[in-house]
Design a protein around this motif. Structure first.
Motif, PDB file in Angstrom:
ATOM      1  N   MET A  64      93.872  52.226  40.050  1.00 50.26           N
ATOM      2  CA  MET A  64      93.899  51.627  41.389  1.00 50.26           C
ATOM      3  C   MET A  64      94.144  52.714  42.409  1.00 50.26           C
ATOM      4  N   ARG A  65      93.322  52.730  43.426  1.00 49.87           N
ATOM      5  CA  ARG A  65      93.434  53.771  44.440  1.00 49.87           C
ATOM      6  C   ARG A  65      94.424  53.345  45.506  1.00 49.87           C
ATOM      7  N   ILE A  66      95.426  54.199  45.768  1.00 47.41           N
ATOM      8  CA  ILE A  66      96.422  53.912  46.791  1.00 47.41           C
ATOM      9  C   ILE A  66      96.076  54.717  48.031  1.00 47.41           C
ATOM     10  N   PRO A  67      95.770  54.054  49.173  1.00 47.69           N
ATOM     11  CA  PRO A  67      95.389  54.805  50.369  1.00 47.69           C
ATOM     12  C   PRO A  67      96.565  55.595  50.920  1.00 47.69           C
ATOM     13  N   PHE A  68      96.277  56.793  51.369  1.00 47.33           N
ATOM     14  CA  PHE A  68      97.288  57.659  51.956  1.00 47.33           C
ATOM     15  C   PHE A  68      97.326  57.391  53.455  1.00 47.33           C
ATOM     16  N   ARG A  69      98.487  56.983  53.940  1.00 43.62           N
ATOM     17  CA  ARG A  69      98.592  56.511  55.316  1.00 43.62           C
ATOM     18  C   ARG A  69      98.213  57.594  56.307  1.00 43.62           C
ATOM     19  N   TRP A  70      98.619  58.831  56.014  1.00 39.06           N
ATOM     20  CA  TRP A  70      98.410  59.907  56.984  1.00 39.06           C
ATOM     21  C   TRP A  70      97.168  60.744  56.671  1.00 39.06           C
ATOM     22  N   ALA A  71      96.332  60.280  55.801  1.00 33.44           N
ATOM     23  CA  ALA A  71      95.116  61.040  55.481  1.00 33.44           C
ATOM     24  C   ALA A  71      94.190  61.052  56.692  1.00 33.44           C
ATOM     25  N   PRO A  72      93.545  62.185  56.978  1.00 35.84           N
ATOM     26  CA  PRO A  72      92.611  62.253  58.106  1.00 35.84           C
ATOM     27  C   PRO A  72      91.458  61.275  57.899  1.00 35.84           C
ATOM     28  N   ARG A  73      90.910  60.761  58.982  1.00 36.32           N
ATOM     29  CA  ARG A  73      89.837  59.785  58.915  1.00 36.32           C
ATOM     30  C   ARG A  73      88.460  60.443  58.924  1.00 36.32           C
ATOM     31  N   THR A  74      88.392  61.707  59.306  1.00 37.18           N
ATOM     32  CA  THR A  74      87.107  62.396  59.349  1.00 37.18           C
ATOM     33  C   THR A  74      86.917  63.238  58.097  1.00 37.18           C
ATOM     34  N   LEU A  75      85.658  63.452  57.738  1.00 31.61           N
ATOM     35  CA  LEU A  75      85.355  64.307  56.593  1.00 31.61           C
ATOM     36  C   LEU A  75      85.813  65.730  56.837  1.00 31.61           C
ATOM     37  N   ARG A  76      85.666  66.189  58.065  1.00 39.29           N
ATOM     38  CA  ARG A  76      86.119  67.537  58.401  1.00 39.29           C
ATOM     39  C   ARG A  76      87.616  67.691  58.172  1.00 39.29           C
ATOM     40  N   GLY A  77      88.405  66.701  58.631  1.00 38.62           N
ATOM     41  CA  GLY A  77      89.855  66.770  58.430  1.00 38.62           C
ATOM     42  C   GLY A  77      90.245  66.680  56.968  1.00 38.62           C
ATOM     43  N   ARG A  78      89.545  65.841  56.197  1.00 40.65           N
ATOM     44  CA  ARG A  78      89.886  65.699  54.778  1.00 40.65           C
ATOM     45  C   ARG A  78      89.566  66.971  53.997  1.00 40.65           C
ATOM     46  N   LEU A  79      88.399  67.556  54.271  1.00 38.91           N
ATOM     47  CA  LEU A  79      88.067  68.805  53.582  1.00 38.91           C
ATOM     48  C   LEU A  79      89.042  69.914  53.967  1.00 38.91           C
ATOM     49  N   SER A  80      89.435  69.953  55.242  1.00 41.50           N
ATOM     50  CA  SER A  80      90.401  70.966  55.669  1.00 41.50           C
ATOM     51  C   SER A  80      91.748  70.749  54.991  1.00 41.50           C
ATOM     52  N   LEU A  81      92.161  69.475  54.853  1.00 39.58           N
ATOM     53  CA  LEU A  81      93.429  69.191  54.177  1.00 39.58           C
ATOM     54  C   LEU A  81      93.368  69.562  52.698  1.00 39.58           C
ATOM     55  N   ILE A  82      92.246  69.299  52.049  1.00 42.81           N
ATOM     56  CA  ILE A  82      92.095  69.677  50.641  1.00 42.81           C
ATOM     57  C   ILE A  82      92.167  71.197  50.486  1.00 42.81           C
ATOM     58  N   ALA A  83      91.456  71.918  51.368  1.00 43.12           N
ATOM     59  CA  ALA A  83      91.499  73.382  51.307  1.00 43.12           C
ATOM     60  C   ALA A  83      92.909  73.898  51.563  1.00 43.12           C
ATOM     61  N   LEU A  84      93.623  73.283  52.533  1.00 43.90           N
ATOM     62  CA  LEU A  84      94.995  73.712  52.830  1.00 43.90           C
ATOM     63  C   LEU A  84      95.915  73.457  51.644  1.00 43.90           C
ATOM     64  N   THR A  85      95.792  72.282  51.029  1.00 45.88           N
ATOM     65  CA  THR A  85      96.641  71.964  49.878  1.00 45.88           C
ATOM     66  C   THR A  85      96.363  72.901  48.709  1.00 45.88           C
ATOM     67  N   THR A  86      95.097  73.147  48.433  1.00 46.19           N
ATOM     68  CA  THR A  86      94.747  74.056  47.336  1.00 46.19           C
ATOM     69  C   THR A  86      95.273  75.466  47.590  1.00 46.19           C
ATOM     70  N   ALA A  87      95.076  75.946  48.827  1.00 48.88           N
ATOM     71  CA  ALA A  87      95.564  77.280  49.158  1.00 48.88           C
ATOM     72  C   ALA A  87      97.082  77.354  49.080  1.00 48.88           C
ATOM     73  N   ALA A  88      97.768  76.274  49.507  1.00 46.31           N
ATOM     74  CA  ALA A  88      99.231  76.276  49.447  1.00 46.31           C
ATOM     75  C   ALA A  88      99.730  76.348  48.003  1.00 46.31           C
ATOM     76  N   LEU A  89      99.135  75.571  47.112  1.00 50.17           N
ATOM     77  CA  LEU A  89      99.540  75.620  45.704  1.00 50.17           C
ATOM     78  C   LEU A  89      99.291  77.004  45.118  1.00 50.17           C
ATOM     79  N   LEU A  90      98.133  77.567  45.428  1.00 46.50           N
ATOM     80  CA  LEU A  90      97.819  78.895  44.901  1.00 46.50           C
ATOM     81  C   LEU A  90      98.783  79.941  45.431  1.00 46.50           C
ATOM     82  N   LEU A  91      99.090  79.886  46.728  1.00 48.75           N
ATOM     83  CA  LEU A  91     100.001  80.878  47.310  1.00 48.75           C
ATOM     84  C   LEU A  91     101.421  80.715  46.772  1.00 48.75           C
ATOM     85  N   VAL A  92     101.862  79.492  46.525  1.00 50.43           N
ATOM     86  CA  VAL A  92     103.202  79.289  45.951  1.00 50.43           C
ATOM     87  C   VAL A  92     103.284  79.907  44.563  1.00 50.43           C
ATOM     88  N   ILE A  93     102.242  79.669  43.748  1.00 48.16           N
ATOM     89  CA  ILE A  93     102.226  80.250  42.400  1.00 48.16           C
ATOM     90  C   ILE A  93     102.230  81.770  42.477  1.00 48.16           C
TER      91      ILE A  93
END
Length: 452
Positions: free
Chosen positions: A1-30
């Protein structure tokens, strides 16, 4: 079951940017954690190397000749004695003049002296690193030197490196987010342009299409899909306008008859016979209106348009003839049924185009109706010929007008819609239906369709 994220961006541009930011953050933390671990290990090795170097320098001042252990006095005794313990076996010969946390550090030094070598760390507010080095004499270990070093500067350096790494990570994440939004925005700009163009073109039924512009493969596929959608919308709008025009044109005549009969009937008192005749005229006009509406609306409801598909012409014509019930004196002949002819329309659409022409030929033929299929320039040609009275010359210009009949009172049924519908379907598929005036006696209608 998919749980919607309340603060997720509504545009494709914002979602792709958030995915890239999250991926980069995990990589930089490691990477930061790994870098901090390596840096701390490197600083500890440097501290151990310094301790061993100091222990080696102190060992040169220890004299083990003659079976006894003596500490020689040198000019740098004060410097060498700082944080240094010298043991002769388990006996302490020399210790630092003053040490912080003397109990814990001295206990660690004694443990290292008993072991004879190795290093240990005494943690606390002021962490201390200790290392032991043996001083050989007479082939056996005669003495042990233990040196200590304050680790606070090293750990401060490691913490400074960690903080600097986090600051650099934040700067890199900000740059990553900004550059990702910029890159995604530039990549999606053609999509926004195509969306706006598709909306504008579909509203105005424009002939503009996306296929004429060179684009990347993904956008080219999207453009082809949008072109197909625009073509479909254009066909629907064209059919809707044509259906509206045909209904308006065809219903006008019977409605005019009804209005005229009612005006005539109300002009003065009428006899019972005249009233009955008026009722018959109105009923006939109403039946004609019902036939027109049923024919046109059924055609629109079926939705047979320029959909993709191909049809084997010979078998399709044979199925059409098999479904008909010609009058007893009329014979139907199909020529060329075995020819490898393929038309670029669906089989059902081919039958709907040729069917009204065959029905019209059966209505007027005396003995023979011939259906001939053969290849034509760039497509397929089907001729429907009968040996009936033919079409009056004066009526040929009105032959394909909806609701027109040369002789409405000739005893043959029909609302005058079969030929116009056949032509409309053929044109919607890129073909045509024409009348051949050179065929006498009788009538010949020619259907041309694109090749499949």
């Amino acid at each position: 079951m998919r749980i919607p994220f309340r603060w997720a961006p509504r545009t494709l541009r914002g979602r792709l940017s958030l995915i890239a930011l999250t991926t980069a953050a995990l990589l930089l933390v490691i990477l930061t954690v790994a870098f901090d671990t390596v840096a701390r290990q490197r600083l500890q090795r440097e501290a151990d190397d310094e301790l061993r170097t100091r222990a080696a320098a102190v060992a040169t001042t220890v004299d083990t000749r003659g079976g006894s252990v003596r500490v020689l006095e040198t000019a740098n005794d004060t410097l060498l004695d700082t944080n240094v313990w010298i043991y002769a076996g388990p006996r302490l010969l020399e210790r630092p003049p003053a040490t912080a946390r003397a109990g814990a550090v001295t206990g660690a030094a004694e443990a290292l002296a008993r072991a004879g070598r190795g290093c240990a760390t005494v943690d606390g507010r002021d962490p201390v690193r200790l290392c032991a080095a043996p001083v050989p004499g007479g082939g056996t270990r005669a003495a042990t030197v233990v040196t200590a070093l304050d680790l606070s500067p090293y750990r401060n350096s490691a913490e400074t490196l960690l903080l600097d790494s986090f600051a650099l990570d934040i700067a890199m994440l900000a740059c990553t987010y900004g550059l990702t939004r910029l890159a995604v925005g530039r990549a999606l700009r053609p999509v926004r342009t195509m969306t706006d163009q598709a909306t504008q073109w579909s509203a105005t039924a424009s002939d503009e299409r996306f296929g004429g512009v060179e684009r990347p493969a993904e956008l080219a596929g999207l453009g082809a899909s949008l072109d197909a959608l625009l073509d479909r919308i254009r066909a629907v709008l064209r059919h809707e306008r044509q259906l509206t025009a045909e209904l308006s044109h065809e219903l006008r005549t019977p409605l005019s008859r009804i209005v005229a009969e009612l005006d005539w009937w109300r002009a003065r008192p009428r006899s019972r016979a005249e009233t009955r005749a008026t009722h018959e005229v109105i009923a006939d006009a109403a039946r004609s209106m019902g036939t027109i509406c049923d024919t046109l609306l059924n055609e629109a409801r079926d939705g047979l348009g320029p959909a993709p598909g191909t049809a084997d012409v010979g078998p399709a014509l044979c199925r059409l003839v098999a479904a008909l019930e010609p009058p007893g004196a009329v014979r139907i002949t199909v020529t060329g049924p075995d020819l490898p002819l393929r038309a670029g329309v669906q089989p059902a659409l081919l039958e709907r185009i040729v069917g009204p022409l065959v029905a019209n030929a059966l209505r007027y033929a005396r003995t023979d109706v011939t259906i001939a299929a053969r290849p034509a320039a760039g497509g397929v040609r089907v001729d429907v010929t009968d040996d009936g009275p033919g079409v009056p010359e004066w009526f040929t210009d009105r032959l394909f007008q909806p609701g027109r009949r040369a002789e409405p009172g000739d005893g043959h049924g029909g609302a005058g819609l079969g030929l116009p519908l056949a032509r409309r379907l053929a044109r919607s598929a890129g073909g045509e239906v024409t009348f051949d005036p050179g065929n006498v006696p009788g009538a010949r209608f020619v259907v041309t369709l694109p090749a499949g």
